[in-house]
Design an enzyme around this catalytic site. Structure first.
Site, PDB file in Angstrom:
ATOM      1  N   LEU A 462       0.863  -1.182   0.000  1.00  0.00           N
ATOM      2  CA  LEU A 462       0.000   0.000   0.000  1.00  0.00           C
ATOM      3  C   LEU A 462       0.902   1.235   0.000  1.00  0.00           C
ATOM      4  O   LEU A 462       1.841   1.319   0.792  1.00  0.00           O
ATOM      5  CB  LEU A 462      -0.886   0.001   1.256  1.00  0.00           C
ATOM      6  CG  LEU A 462      -1.652   1.299   1.532  1.00  0.00           C
ATOM      7  CD1 LEU A 462      -2.745   1.536   0.489  1.00  0.00           C
ATOM      8  CD2 LEU A 462      -2.300   1.258   2.928  1.00  0.00           C
ATOM      9  N   GLU A 463       0.610   2.170  -0.914  1.00  0.00           N
ATOM     10  CA  GLU A 463       1.311   3.458  -0.878  1.00  0.00           C
ATOM     11  C   GLU A 463       0.388   4.464  -0.198  1.00  0.00           C
ATOM     12  O   GLU A 463      -0.764   4.619  -0.616  1.00  0.00           O
ATOM     13  CB  GLU A 463       1.614   3.945  -2.307  1.00  0.00           C
ATOM     14  CG  GLU A 463       2.689   3.151  -3.021  1.00  0.00           C
ATOM     15  CD  GLU A 463       2.989   3.697  -4.418  1.00  0.00           C
ATOM     16  OE1 GLU A 463       4.169   3.783  -4.776  1.00  0.00           O
ATOM     17  OE2 GLU A 463       2.038   4.024  -5.169  1.00  0.00           O
ATOM     18  N   VAL A 464       0.892   5.119   0.822  1.00  0.00           N
ATOM     19  CA  VAL A 464       0.137   6.199   1.461  1.00  0.00           C
ATOM     20  C   VAL A 464       0.766   7.505   1.008  1.00  0.00           C
ATOM     21  O   VAL A 464       1.988   7.674   1.082  1.00  0.00           O
ATOM     22  CB  VAL A 464       0.168   6.058   2.994  1.00  0.00           C
ATOM     23  CG1 VAL A 464      -0.273   7.348   3.671  1.00  0.00           C
ATOM     24  CG2 VAL A 464      -0.734   4.900   3.425  1.00  0.00           C
TER      25      VAL A 464
END
Ligand code: 3HC
Length: 713
Positions: A462-464
């Site tokens: 997941l990229e935040v």
């Protein structure tokens, strides 16, 4: 401070392992020495008639041998000795004249399971946190404390290889079914049931275990000819999965085979010899680096320590019940166990989304990763709405609507109008800048990006992405929630393509250029799977969807100019209604959803005559160096916070070959100077898109590196 405490109860010594100051128990040198001394004490103490080993940690029995210790080993001989000593301790347990029992709750891994296997009896709690496994091959080593010998003897060669060669862990119920565990116990009763079992063993000895698996087991496990067939099949399957890049599973297979063919002694010798070789080898080094990087990321909230108060998320809202929204919702209930409210424009869409979200649970039930009760509990957490009802109670809302700036802005405004004044709003996008989406929001400090990868329940990354005004609290909330969803989370800058799509973009473009020059699709994809990617770039385009790829490619081109000019293959494919796997028409053919061979009419469509003019070395170089260069450039722009995040993002987001450690690690290994000179040669031949990144040139001139660990950790 000691790791073990002993309490004697009616002839049974209860040995509690609880390493001070560590969240898990680890078999390091000090713990092993203490354990051996205690064994000698129990041997001579007439009052002790049996021993129960139990853990004092909440959800961990033993996490295995100390990985830090074996990374620090100076050479192969030292690694071999470490394994040999571990085996000797386990032998002492197995040969102990009084019954020793393992009472397992929580993770029981690697050397921890090898200890349990050497014990005379094993109990385990029937709790989801109780996992028994031999993950060694995932670290590039093999079970080196007798695991390659004892597991096959206990549960049969096929079941043992299934665990050892994949580095798998099993839940207690499955372990019980396989015969790894003798008794399943509810957690609160573990100690008392273990004591009762110890008394039973004192009275009547270790019970005989029935042979499992019926006729098949007799033919395949218990007979040398059958076993030879099993080894052959296992080898084939390992080679198909690893492409020959990972030596550990084959070494483990050989150690198992030696033991079953030539006896326990020979097996143990082969096991520690191979352990020694692997532990100091380059692949293990890389895999251990990845282990430490992911472990460090588990504690990193993406903000300076102590600078944020993450909001506890009890209720999640998901807006957009399409494929991504449903994947997010399903994964959130399955992994994080939170209530999820899904919203879409009308109830039929919501119904469809809920069904798809439940599909995530169906898959897990089918693969027996969850029980029926867990399924029912998770499914009950899902609900839907067409009008934002229930949203005032949500703590975090993730929108996953159409990739279109104005649509996303409207949706963010609608969400803001319906949630409480503390809720965090995340937008799932792969192409649109977060700051632009947050423009016009009343509370841009609570808006940020969460870029999930498809399919959400299976992709680990997941990229935040914080926007220009996102608060540290919002960042930490999203990172922590992503982790609860089972993701490895990296925080990346709000630059076009973020990290993963940024470095993927020139790589996919280059595949397009190669194709348009007439390089056959199979040659491109085969070269890259041989390099170690799970799928080749052209097959990946089909998976992603050519419409999605075209849109992403367009955004990157616009942002970065000529360097990221896409090849015009995709436009022509789209004009022929080829969207990739999703409509069964792409570069490949799809037969009942399964990928078949290359779809040859594509060559005519693209006006190409395929030829093998370009060598595999050149294909590899053009594709890989395009990615390395972009990674260096993006890293220097601060798209990732550290090389660690960049490499983990590439490995978990794109499947960059783990044994190569990631693109930035690879640059360090090759040396920046060599990368620069290869890029210059490529630029001279194929054009300025290969011009080396300024930061890379500077690094080459100064003899710099991305990592300052010298490649050791
Ligand atoms: N060696 C050294 N350190 C270890 C370790 C090990 N085997 N297992 C965990 N740790 C450390 C982690 O690095 C972390 O350290 P930190 O607090 O300083 O960052 C700490 O223990 C807690 O770990 P996690 O944050 O990962 O805790 P979780 O609760 O999320 O997970 C776990 C616990 C499932 C046990 C997970 O840590 C794990 O998978 N550990 C590795 C297990 C493993 O691979 N064991 C095999 C070791 S090799 C072996 O046994 C060889 C033998 O065959 C001879």
């Amino acid at each position: 401070m000691s790791t073990f405490t002993v309490v004697e109860e009616q002839g049974v010594a209860v040995l509690t392992i609880d390493q001070p100051g560590s969240p898990v128990n680890i078999l390091n040198a000090a713990a092993k020495a203490e354990f051996e001394a205690l064994l000698e004490q129990f041997r001579s103490d007439q009052a002790v008639r049996a021993v129960v080993i139990i853990s004092g940690k909440p959800d961990n029995f033993i996490a295995g041998a100390d990985i830090e210790e074996f990374v620090a080993l100076p050479n192969q001989a030292a690694a071999e000795a470490l394994s040999r000593d571990g085996q000797a301790i386990m032998d002492r347990v197995a040969d102990f004249p009084k019954p020793i029992l393992a009472a397992v709750h929580g993770s029981c891994l690697g050397g921890g399971l090898e200890l349990a296997l050497a014990c005379h009896y094993r109990l385990a709690t029937n709790h989801p946190k109780t996992q028994l496994g031999l993950p060694e091959v995932q670290l590039g080593i093999l079970p080196g404390a007798g695991g390659c010998q004892r597991l096959p003897r206990l549960i049969g060669v096929r079941a043992a290889l299934d665990i050892i060669l994949a580095g798998k862990s099993e839940r207690a119920a499955k372990a019980f079914k396989l015969g790894m565990v003798d008794e399943l116990v509810p957690p609160p009763l573990l100690r008392s049931v273990a004591l009762a079992a110890a008394r039973r063993l004192i009275e009547s000895g270790v019970p005989r275990r029935p042979r499992r698996g019926g006729l098949t087991a007799l033919l395949l496990d218990a007979n040398p000819l059958g076993r030879a067939l099993v080894y052959r099949m296992a080898r084939k399957s390992v080679l198909a999965k690893t492409g020959g890049h990972y030596p550990a599973p084959l070494a483990a297979l050989a150690a198992v085979r030696t033991g079953l063919t030539r006896g326990m002694r020979a097996g143990l010798e082969d096991e520690h010899r191979r352990f020694g070789e692997l532990a100091v080898g380059p692949v293990s080094r890389k895999l251990v680096q990845i282990f430490f990087a992911t472990t460090a990321l588990k504690k990193d909230d993406g903000v300076a320590p102590g600078s944020a108060t993450p909001r506890p998320v009890r209720r999640l809202g998901v807006v957009g019940a399409g494929f991504m929204g449903a994947g997010i919702a399903g994964t959130a209930v399955a992994q994080a166990g939170v209530e999820v409210r899904m919203k879409d424009a009308d109830l039929p869409r919501v119904g469809k989304g809920l069904k798809a979200a439940t599909g995530v649970l169906d898959g897990r039930l089918k693969r027996r990763r969850i029980t029926r009760q867990e399924y029912a509990r998770s499914a009950a957490l899902l609900s839907g709405t067409a009008d934002f009802s229930g949203f005032p109670r949500t703590d975090l809302v993730i929108e996953a609507v159409f990739e279109e700036l104005t649509v996303k802005r409207t949706v963010v405004a609608e969400i803001e109008a319906s949630v409480g004044d503390q809720a965090i709003i995340a937008t799932n996008t792969s192409t649109i800048p977060i700051t632009e989406i947050a423009t016009g929001a009343h509370h841009p400090e609570r808006v940020l990006g969460m870029h999930f990868f498809s399919p959400v329940d299976r992709m680990p990354l997941l990229e935040v992405i914080p926007g220009a005004q996102t608060s540290p609290d919002a960042i930490a909330t999203a990172v922590q929630f992503g982790r609860r969803m089972g993701k490895t989370v990296i925080v990346v800058a709000d630059r076009p393509g973020f990290w993963v799509n940024r470095i993927l973009s020139p790589y996919l473009n280059e595949a397009g250029h190669l194709l348009m020059e007439g390089t056959p699709i199979e040659a491109i994809d085969r070269t890259m799977t041989r390099f170690g990617f799970p799928v080749g770039p052209i097959a990946l385009l089909d998976e992603v969807g050519l419409d999605v790829a075209a849109k992403g490619g367009g955004v990157m081109h616009q942002a970065f100019g000529e360097r990221l000019t896409p090849a015009d293959a995709i436009g022509k494919m789209l004009a022929d209604n080829r969207l990739g796997r999703k409509n069964g028409r792409g570069f490949y053919r799809y037969e009942v959803g399964k990928k078949a061979g290359v779809d040859h009419p594509v060559y005519r469509l693209l006006s190409i005559t395929p030829s093998d003019r370009v060598s595999p070395q050149t294909i590899e170089q053009r594709l890989v160096y395009a990615m390395l260069n972009e990674a260096a450039m993006a890293a220097s722009e601060g798209v990732v916070r550290s090389p660690r995040d960049g490499d983990i993002g590439a490995i978990f987001g794109i499947g960059f070959p783990p044994f190569r450690g990631g693109p930035l690690r690879m640059i360090d290994d090759l040396g920046a100077a060599q990368v620069v000179s290869t890029l210059r040669a490529l630029a001279a031949e194929f054009g300025p898109r290969f011009t080396p990144a300024g930061s890379l040139v500077a690094m080459a001139e100064q003899g710099g590196r991305f990592y300052d660990d010298g490649g050791s950790r």
